[in-house]
Design a protein around this motif. Structure first.
Motif, PDB file in Angstrom:
ATOM      1  N   LYS A  91      38.946   3.214  -2.112  1.00 15.54           N
ATOM      2  CA  LYS A  91      38.672   3.102  -3.540  1.00 15.54           C
ATOM      3  C   LYS A  91      38.623   1.640  -3.956  1.00 15.54           C
ATOM      4  O   LYS A  91      39.199   0.759  -3.301  1.00 15.54           O
ATOM      5  N   THR A  92      37.979   1.374  -5.093  1.00 16.70           N
ATOM      6  CA  THR A  92      37.875   0.017  -5.616  1.00 16.70           C
ATOM      7  C   THR A  92      37.893   0.057  -7.130  1.00 16.70           C
ATOM      8  O   THR A  92      37.809   1.134  -7.745  1.00 16.70           O
ATOM      9  N   GLY A  93      37.995  -1.110  -7.754  1.00 19.44           N
ATOM     10  CA  GLY A  93      38.073  -1.205  -9.207  1.00 19.44           C
ATOM     11  C   GLY A  93      39.506  -1.366  -9.668  1.00 19.44           C
ATOM     12  O   GLY A  93      40.464  -1.085  -8.922  1.00 19.44           O
ATOM     13  N   ALA A  94      39.682  -1.823 -10.911  1.00 19.27           N
ATOM     14  CA  ALA A  94      41.021  -2.082 -11.438  1.00 19.27           C
ATOM     15  C   ALA A  94      41.899  -0.837 -11.400  1.00 19.27           C
ATOM     16  O   ALA A  94      43.108  -0.928 -11.186  1.00 19.27           O
ATOM     17  N   ALA A  95      41.296   0.342 -11.603  1.00 17.21           N
ATOM     18  CA  ALA A  95      42.047   1.599 -11.576  1.00 17.21           C
ATOM     19  C   ALA A  95      41.782   2.391 -10.303  1.00 17.21           C
ATOM     20  O   ALA A  95      42.146   3.558 -10.215  1.00 17.21           O
ATOM     21  N   PHE A  96      41.138   1.762  -9.324  1.00 14.92           N
ATOM     22  CA  PHE A  96      40.756   2.436  -8.080  1.00 14.92           C
ATOM     23  C   PHE A  96      40.034   3.752  -8.371  1.00 14.92           C
ATOM     24  O   PHE A  96      40.373   4.809  -7.834  1.00 14.92           O
ATOM     25  N   ASP A  97      39.011   3.649  -9.219  1.00 12.47           N
ATOM     26  CA  ASP A  97      38.294   4.846  -9.663  1.00 12.47           C
ATOM     27  C   ASP A  97      36.850   4.899  -9.177  1.00 12.47           C
ATOM     28  O   ASP A  97      36.062   5.721  -9.652  1.00 12.47           O
ATOM     29  N   HIS A  98      36.475   4.021  -8.231  1.00  6.90           N
ATOM     30  CA  HIS A  98      35.146   4.063  -7.627  1.00  6.90           C
ATOM     31  C   HIS A  98      35.280   4.151  -6.116  1.00  6.90           C
ATOM     32  O   HIS A  98      36.188   3.558  -5.529  1.00  6.90           O
ATOM     33  N   ASP A  99      34.365   4.873  -5.488  1.00  5.47           N
ATOM     34  CA  ASP A  99      34.347   4.960  -4.035  1.00  5.47           C
ATOM     35  C   ASP A  99      33.811   3.653  -3.459  1.00  5.47           C
ATOM     36  O   ASP A  99      32.714   3.213  -3.813  1.00  5.47           O
ATOM     37  N   LEU A 100      34.571   3.046  -2.549  1.00  2.38           N
ATOM     38  CA  LEU A 100      34.188   1.757  -2.001  1.00  2.38           C
ATOM     39  C   LEU A 100      33.162   1.840  -0.865  1.00  2.38           C
ATOM     40  O   LEU A 100      32.235   1.018  -0.827  1.00  2.38           O
ATOM     41  N   PRO A 101      33.276   2.752   0.103  1.00  3.12           N
ATOM     42  CA  PRO A 101      32.350   2.723   1.242  1.00  3.12           C
ATOM     43  C   PRO A 101      30.872   2.696   0.868  1.00  3.12           C
ATOM     44  O   PRO A 101      30.123   1.854   1.400  1.00  3.12           O
ATOM     45  N   PRO A 102      30.382   3.548  -0.056  1.00  2.87           N
ATOM     46  CA  PRO A 102      28.952   3.470  -0.376  1.00  2.87           C
ATOM     47  C   PRO A 102      28.552   2.162  -1.047  1.00  2.87           C
ATOM     48  O   PRO A 102      27.409   1.714  -0.906  1.00  2.87           O
ATOM     49  N   VAL A 103      29.493   1.536  -1.768  1.00  5.53           N
ATOM     50  CA  VAL A 103      29.202   0.242  -2.396  1.00  5.53           C
ATOM     51  C   VAL A 103      28.962  -0.819  -1.329  1.00  5.53           C
ATOM     52  O   VAL A 103      27.996  -1.597  -1.401  1.00  5.53           O
ATOM     53  N   ILE A 104      29.833  -0.864  -0.314  1.00  6.15           N
ATOM     54  CA  ILE A 104      29.687  -1.867   0.741  1.00  6.15           C
ATOM     55  C   ILE A 104      28.388  -1.660   1.506  1.00  6.15           C
ATOM     56  O   ILE A 104      27.669  -2.625   1.821  1.00  6.15           O
ATOM     57  N   VAL A 105      28.061  -0.412   1.809  1.00  3.08           N
ATOM     58  CA  VAL A 105      26.813  -0.112   2.521  1.00  3.08           C
ATOM     59  C   VAL A 105      25.611  -0.531   1.681  1.00  3.08           C
ATOM     60  O   VAL A 105      24.661  -1.135   2.186  1.00  3.08           O
ATOM     61  N   GLN A 106      25.655  -0.224   0.387  1.00  4.11           N
ATOM     62  CA  GLN A 106      24.547  -0.602  -0.500  1.00  4.11           C
ATOM     63  C   GLN A 106      24.432  -2.123  -0.600  1.00  4.11           C
ATOM     64  O   GLN A 106      23.317  -2.675  -0.575  1.00  4.11           O
ATOM     65  N   ASN A 107      25.555  -2.819  -0.718  1.00  5.69           N
ATOM     66  CA  ASN A 107      25.524  -4.276  -0.757  1.00  5.69           C
ATOM     67  C   ASN A 107      24.848  -4.842   0.486  1.00  5.69           C
ATOM     68  O   ASN A 107      23.958  -5.703   0.393  1.00  5.69           O
ATOM     69  N   LYS A 108      25.278  -4.355   1.634  1.00  9.22           N
ATOM     70  CA  LYS A 108      24.728  -4.856   2.891  1.00  9.22           C
ATOM     71  C   LYS A 108      23.229  -4.607   2.970  1.00  9.22           C
ATOM     72  O   LYS A 108      22.452  -5.479   3.375  1.00  9.22           O
ATOM     73  N   ARG A 109      22.806  -3.429   2.564  1.00  9.86           N
ATOM     74  CA  ARG A 109      21.384  -3.073   2.613  1.00  9.86           C
ATOM     75  C   ARG A 109      20.553  -3.970   1.704  1.00  9.86           C
ATOM     76  O   ARG A 109      19.380  -4.226   1.973  1.00  9.86           O
ATOM     77  N   ASN A 110      21.161  -4.472   0.643  1.00 11.60           N
ATOM     78  CA  ASN A 110      20.428  -5.253  -0.347  1.00 11.60           C
ATOM     79  C   ASN A 110      20.727  -6.751  -0.282  1.00 11.60           C
ATOM     80  O   ASN A 110      20.420  -7.487  -1.220  1.00 11.60           O
ATOM     81  N   GLY A 111      21.317  -7.205   0.816  1.00 13.67           N
ATOM     82  CA  GLY A 111      21.541  -8.629   1.002  1.00 13.67           C
ATOM     83  C   GLY A 111      22.631  -9.214   0.123  1.00 13.67           C
ATOM     84  O   GLY A 111      22.603 -10.411  -0.186  1.00 13.67           O
ATOM     85  N   ILE A 112      23.596  -8.399  -0.289  1.00 14.70           N
ATOM     86  CA  ILE A 112      24.701  -8.860  -1.132  1.00 14.70           C
ATOM     87  C   ILE A 112      25.971  -8.897  -0.291  1.00 14.70           C
ATOM     88  O   ILE A 112      26.349  -7.895   0.325  1.00 14.70           O
ATOM     89  N   GLY A 113      26.634 -10.051  -0.252  1.00 12.53           N
ATOM     90  CA  GLY A 113      27.879 -10.176   0.494  1.00 12.53           C
ATOM     91  C   GLY A 113      29.027  -9.517  -0.247  1.00 12.53           C
ATOM     92  O   GLY A 113      29.038  -9.439  -1.487  1.00 12.53           O
ATOM     93  N   SER A 114      30.011  -9.043   0.507  1.00 13.25           N
ATOM     94  CA  SER A 114      31.167  -8.361  -0.076  1.00 13.25           C
ATOM     95  C   SER A 114      32.446  -9.104   0.282  1.00 13.25           C
ATOM     96  O   SER A 114      32.731  -9.314   1.464  1.00 13.25           O
TER      97      SER A 114
END
Length: 470
Positions: A91-114
């Motif tokens: 999880k991620t976010g101030a309240a840990f209310d978002h799923d982190l794995p798909p965010v990291i995968v999407q970042n990587k696919r779009n050239g965004i560092g994490s």
């Protein structure tokens, strides 16, 4: 840039022509040589990050438009409630209310560092009862959490390499606070006037938090980003912390830091850190993982900061694309100074539009400008090469203004065009310039209203883009 900005076809055509100009002049050739000397193409976007993540494809498109190439946020929640809980790190976010794995995968696919922020202490393991910003009572709980994060996200399909340890850990602050906002220990009180100094703030952080986590990060081939030294802490105190040699771990904290990190400092403050720790090692670079916030109430703040940051980086051995990064706090929200206004649809605020304009006018491969700018009264600025173009960022008061460009090979060519671009809106218009064979003189007029929106003497921030004509 989008139609939402209200750009006319003429303005879009002028910006498109600037972006598409090939390296066809002696100045462009010199810029290309300088870029190669830096170790490859350096771009404005490599410097720009933001706190938070782009969640939707529309968010990603806005990040690309603003030139944001790094994100930063939390990972957890770890063992939130009891020592018997599983170690959760999805999880991620101030309240840990978002799923982190798909965010990291999407970042990587779009050239965004994490950049993953490692912190803090579960209430049940806090040395200050119930305080998640205090040192862990049981260090193994902390290392178990860090191990789970780094093991998970350093592996495919995520391949994250950058991990930040804690946030703004410090002792007594030069601003007067007895204890730092995010690092509490003995004598802490929620009532600031009752708090007393935490005498072992440095030792406890180095020995119980930083070095144990850094060992894990490096074990998995990752890089350690220092946990954001607060601007109120003072650089001299930061250096004392970095150079503190702990007898318990037999090393300095600096030996377990790859990227120095500060918060909310000006660009010039990075120079002593570069000279002391980066120019000849051991650190790999200097980051700021938080800048902006209420400073962005000044609409000139962000474009001036990042343009100056790029000029600074080009003259400070920018030989690695990840060597220098600054991250805006925060990329979205309801305050008018954030990059975007949260909603459906999400819209740009002035600060976000200013980054879009910057990414348009200086988004090509960068190289240092080694000539000299001589401004007339009422104007000042900096310059760099972006592709074949010379881009001059100028801040000026109302009225007719001038700048003379000396020591630039391109000034010898009479085949140049100059466009003045409003740094906040992207409004663009061709302006006059003349060459005497040795220097280029540019005349421009600043409107009476300016675009900073403040003061009795309003100022205009703009770009003068000098392009070789086709």
């Amino acid at each position: 840039m989008t139609e939402a900005f209200g750009f006319s076809r003429r303005r879009r055509a002028l910006l498109a022509a600037m972006a598409a100009t090939g390296v066809a002049s002696s100045a462009g050739t010199a810029g290309a040589r300088a870029a190669r000397a830096l170790g490859g193409a350096r771009r404005m976007a490599q410097l720009i990050g933001a706190n938070g993540w782009p969640i939707t494809p529309a968010d990603v498109a806005m990040w690309h438009a603003m030139g944001i190439s790094w994100g930063r946020d939390s990972v957890g929640p770890g063992q939130r409630n009891t020592p018997d809980d599983p170690v959760e790190v999805d999880k991620t976010g101030a309240a840990f209310d978002h799923d982190l794995p798909p965010v990291i995968v999407q970042n990587k696919r779009n050239g965004i560092g994490s950049l993953l922020l490692l912190g803090y202490t579960p209430k049940w393991n806090a040395s200050v009862p119930g305080d998640t910003r205090s040192a862990p009572k049981d260090e193994s709980v902390w290392t178990r959490y860090v191990e789970a994060v780094v093991r998970t996200y350093s592996a495919p399909p995520y391949n994250v390499r950058y991990f930040q340890i804690w946030n703004e850990a410090a002792g007594r602050l030069s601003g007067g606070a007895a204890q730092a906002t995010f690092w509490h220990g003995k004598n802490f009180s929620a009532h600031a006037d009752q708090a007393k100094p935490y005498d072992r703030a440095m030792q406890d952080y180095v020995e119980r938090v930083h070095v144990p986590a850094a060992r894990i990060v490096r074990k998995y081939g990752g890089y350690v980003v220092y946990g954001g030294w607060p601007d109120q802490g003072g650089l001299e105190t930061y250096m004392q912390w970095l150079e503190y040699r702990s007898p318990a771990v037999g090393a300095r904290m600096l030996d377990w830091v790859d990227y120095l990190d500060t918060h909310y400092l000006g660009v010039d403050a990075l120079t002593p850190l570069f000279e002391r720790y980066v120019a000849n090692g051991p650190a790999r670079g200097v980051w700021q993982t938080e800048i902006g916030d209420r400073y962005m109430s000044d609409p000139h703040y962000l474009p001036m900061y990042f343009f100056k940051f790029a000029v600074w980086a080009l003259h400070h051995e920018w030989d690695d694309p990840n060597k220098y990064v600054s991250m805006v706090y925060h990329w979205d929200g309801f305050e008018p100074y954030r990059l975007t206004h949260r909603g459906n649809p999400r819209t740009y605020n002035v600060s976000g539009r200013s980054l879009v304009v910057l990414n348009q006018v200086a988004g090509a491969a960068l190289a240092p400008f080694d000539g000299r700018l001589v401004f007339g009264p009422g104007a000042s600025g900096l310059a760099l090469h972006s592709g074949a173009n010379l881009v001059i960022q100028v801040k000026a008061s109302a009225g007719p203004r001038t700048v003379r460009v000396d020591g630039w090979p391109g000034a010898q060519s009479g085949n140049l065009g100059v466009t003045m671009v409003d740094a906040l809106t992207g409004d663009a218009a061709a302006i006059s310039a003349r060459s005497d064979g040795a220097a280029l003189s540019i005349d421009f007029r600043i409107p009476r209203t300016g675009n900073d929106g403040v003061g009795a003497m309003p100022a205009q921030l703009a770009y003068l883009v000098v392009s070789p004509k086709a």
